[in-house]
Design a protein around this motif. Structure first.
Motif: not given
Length: 58
Positions: A11-14, A19-25
């Motif tokens: 869950y922590a990795r997910a 968060l990384a995907a949202a920041a990239c978007l």
């Protein structure tokens, strides 16, 4: 065979990946051009007229 991971680690990795995907978007959405090609320049940001430019004799 790799050791099984704990549920909390998965869950922590997910969450970190989300968060990384949202920041990239967010960064990609704001990376576009500031003006469109056909739009006129805002008032005050146009090039000065040729008569208003001081000439330099060399």
């Amino acid at each position: 065979m790799p050791a099984p991971t704990r549920t909390a680690e998965r869950y922590a990795r997910a969450v970190a990946a989300a968060l990384a995907a949202a920041a990239c978007l967010l960064l990609a959405a704001n990376a576009g051009p500031t003006t469109t090609a056909g739009s006129p320049a805002p008032v005050g940001e146009t090039a000065p007229k040729l008569e208003d430019v001081a000439s330099v004799d060399r």
